[in-house]
Design a protein around this motif. Sequence first.
Motif, mmCIF file in Angstrom:
data_model
loop_
_atom_site.group_PDB
_atom_site.id
_atom_site.type_symbol
_atom_site.label_atom_id
_atom_site.label_comp_id
_atom_site.label_asym_id
_atom_site.label_seq_id
_atom_site.Cartn_x
_atom_site.Cartn_y
_atom_site.Cartn_z
ATOM 1 N N ASP A 22 11.279 38.824 21.710
ATOM 2 C CA ASP A 22 10.449 39.260 20.598
ATOM 3 C C ASP A 22 11.175 40.258 19.697
ATOM 4 O OD1 ASP A 22 8.331 37.672 21.295
ATOM 5 O OD2 ASP A 22 7.293 39.225 22.439
ATOM 6 N N ARG A 23 12.265 40.821 20.178
ATOM 7 C CA ARG A 23 13.007 41.816 19.407
ATOM 8 C C ARG A 23 14.186 41.215 18.652
ATOM 9 N NH1 ARG A 23 14.025 46.947 23.240
ATOM 10 N NH2 ARG A 23 14.923 47.680 21.267
ATOM 11 N N LEU A 24 14.367 39.914 18.752
ATOM 12 C CA LEU A 24 15.466 39.261 18.050
ATOM 13 C C LEU A 24 15.153 39.096 16.564
ATOM 14 C CD1 LEU A 24 16.417 36.409 20.550
ATOM 15 C CD2 LEU A 24 17.689 38.520 20.119
ATOM 16 N N THR A 25 16.158 39.319 15.735
ATOM 17 C CA THR A 25 16.052 39.065 14.306
ATOM 18 C C THR A 25 16.683 37.707 13.996
ATOM 19 O OG1 THR A 25 18.196 40.043 13.764
ATOM 20 C CG2 THR A 25 16.299 41.543 13.901
ATOM 21 N N ALA A 26 16.498 37.246 12.758
ATOM 22 C CA ALA A 26 17.129 35.986 12.348
ATOM 23 C C ALA A 26 18.643 36.084 12.451
ATOM 24 C CB ALA A 26 16.709 35.641 10.918
ATOM 25 N N ARG A 27 19.209 37.247 12.132
ATOM 26 C CA ARG A 27 20.653 37.422 12.244
ATOM 27 C C ARG A 27 21.088 37.391 13.703
ATOM 28 N NH1 ARG A 27 23.078 42.507 9.233
ATOM 29 N NH2 ARG A 27 21.636 43.574 10.645
ATOM 30 N N ASP A 28 20.318 37.986 14.585
ATOM 31 C CA ASP A 28 20.619 37.919 16.017
ATOM 32 C C ASP A 28 20.653 36.468 16.492
ATOM 33 O OD1 ASP A 28 20.542 40.720 16.102
ATOM 34 O OD2 ASP A 28 18.449 40.756 16.775
ATOM 35 N N GLU A 29 19.671 35.691 16.063
ATOM 36 C CA GLU A 29 19.590 34.301 16.514
ATOM 37 C C GLU A 29 20.749 33.468 15.977
ATOM 38 O OE1 GLU A 29 15.671 32.883 15.592
ATOM 39 O OE2 GLU A 29 14.837 33.758 17.427
ATOM 40 N N LEU A 30 21.215 33.775 14.765
ATOM 41 C CA LEU A 30 22.384 33.078 14.244
ATOM 42 C C LEU A 30 23.608 33.400 15.101
ATOM 43 C CD1 LEU A 30 23.868 31.347 12.208
ATOM 44 C CD2 LEU A 30 24.023 33.352 10.701
ATOM 45 N N LEU A 31 23.756 34.661 15.472
ATOM 46 C CA LEU A 31 24.872 35.046 16.344
ATOM 47 C C LEU A 31 24.776 34.345 17.695
ATOM 48 C CD1 LEU A 31 27.323 36.696 17.173
ATOM 49 C CD2 LEU A 31 25.776 38.627 17.656
ATOM 50 N N LEU A 32 23.586 34.291 18.279
ATOM 51 C CA LEU A 32 23.415 33.601 19.564
ATOM 52 C C LEU A 32 23.736 32.116 19.432
ATOM 53 C CD1 LEU A 32 20.138 35.245 20.936
ATOM 54 C CD2 LEU A 32 22.516 35.815 21.500
ATOM 55 N N ARG A 33 23.345 31.523 18.326
ATOM 56 C CA ARG A 33 23.651 30.103 18.123
ATOM 57 C C ARG A 33 25.155 29.886 18.036
ATOM 58 N NH1 ARG A 33 20.816 29.148 13.802
ATOM 59 N NH2 ARG A 33 22.389 28.815 12.206
ATOM 60 N N TRP A 34 25.842 30.757 17.315
ATOM 61 C CA TRP A 34 27.301 30.639 17.225
ATOM 62 C C TRP A 34 27.948 30.776 18.596
ATOM 63 C CZ3 TRP A 34 28.401 34.172 12.374
ATOM 64 C CH2 TRP A 34 28.112 33.438 11.211
ATOM 65 N N LEU A 35 27.510 31.744 19.373
ATOM 66 C CA LEU A 35 28.119 31.951 20.686
ATOM 67 C C LEU A 35 27.768 30.811 21.652
ATOM 68 C CD1 LEU A 35 27.687 35.806 21.140
ATOM 69 C CD2 LEU A 35 29.811 34.539 20.741
ATOM 70 N N ALA A 36 26.567 30.283 21.540
ATOM 71 C CA ALA A 36 26.195 29.148 22.380
ATOM 72 C C ALA A 36 27.063 27.932 22.071
ATOM 73 C CB ALA A 36 24.719 28.806 22.189
ATOM 74 N N ASP A 37 27.376 27.741 20.801
ATOM 75 C CA ASP A 37 28.132 26.554 20.392
ATOM 76 C C ASP A 37 29.643 26.754 20.426
ATOM 77 O OD1 ASP A 37 25.764 25.211 19.977
ATOM 78 O OD2 ASP A 37 25.730 25.547 17.804
ATOM 79 N N HIS A 38 30.087 28.005 20.214
ATOM 80 C CA HIS A 38 31.522 28.245 20.011
ATOM 81 C C HIS A 38 32.111 29.271 20.984
ATOM 82 C CE1 HIS A 38 30.908 25.814 16.471
ATOM 83 N NE2 HIS A 38 29.953 26.634 16.080
ATOM 84 N N ARG A 39 31.330 29.667 21.982
ATOM 85 C CA ARG A 39 31.796 30.379 23.171
ATOM 86 C C ARG A 39 32.071 31.865 22.998
ATOM 87 N NH1 ARG A 39 35.391 26.560 27.120
ATOM 88 N NH2 ARG A 39 34.000 24.766 27.085
ATOM 89 N N VAL A 40 32.968 32.242 22.082
ATOM 90 C CA VAL A 40 33.415 33.634 22.059
ATOM 91 C C VAL A 40 33.767 34.043 20.632
ATOM 92 C CG1 VAL A 40 35.797 32.920 22.597
ATOM 93 C CG2 VAL A 40 35.075 35.283 23.044
#
Length: 287
Positions: free
Chosen positions: A19-37
């Motif tokens: 619930d504390r995630l922002t749209a920018r946080d979720e974009l970062l998580l998506r990048w790390l999920a797809d591109h590792r590091v």
Amino acid sequence: MTIRTPSQRALAAYTVAADRLTARDELLLRWLADHRVLTTTQITAALFGSARRCQARLADLRQLGFLDCSMPRSGPRVHGESLPRHGYHGAPMLHVLGPHGYAWAAARDGTQPLTERRAKARNAAIMHSHHREHTLGVNGFFIALAAHARRNHGYTLLQWLNEEQAAHGLMGVRPDGYGEWRTRDGSAEFYLEYDTGKEQLHLLAEKVAAYAAVADFGLSRPPVVFWLHSPRRERNLHQLLTSTQRSGYPVATGLHGSDPAADSFLVVGGGSERVSLNELENEVGGL
């Protein structure tokens, strides 16, 4: 009194944290999920601009369990990384998904989340991989585009696919990445081949032939961009491709340290003037 199992408590903790995630946080998580590091430098440039704000938010996300990080014993040498270090001295920190980050990715993909043990093993493999330098270099190319888009209105990194995603439907051809880049003047699709200088040039030429073979089945022909280790390697690859290849597949090259959002690409079989990504489809010539 309701007694919760460990898995129920973990889910409840994740729900509160999410619930504390922002749209920018979720974009970062998506990048790390797809591109590792990604490095702190890369995340700062693409999403924040301010090193202080970036580091503060990354600390929050680590505290919430969405990120994990590591300081490499020997800093990742990303060939040609042209992004500013924003005052960070020494090797930049490496960031990967944490336990809640993997849970977020599983929820996004509709898959079973990794156990904590498997998540730790995956992160250790990423951090110590012999391919880490290559992965960070590939990611750095797309991050530079995202950073440019953050700073300039009218520019968008519409799509950034990893190796597995980009290879879908290509019958064995595995680009290092695929991108769609939109500017004020147009848009471009491209495959990326990131070069560390370790492969023999004839192997790079064979990759072009493989792209051409796939295109012969009627698939689209986005240009292949070779992001090369040195000017000498670029000259030699151009000579090799123009002298030995007749595939007609569109190819362009650029150099580590250049800005992929600028006029940085030299078309194989074209002139000596460098062009931008969105100009490639108009400029590429047959080999």
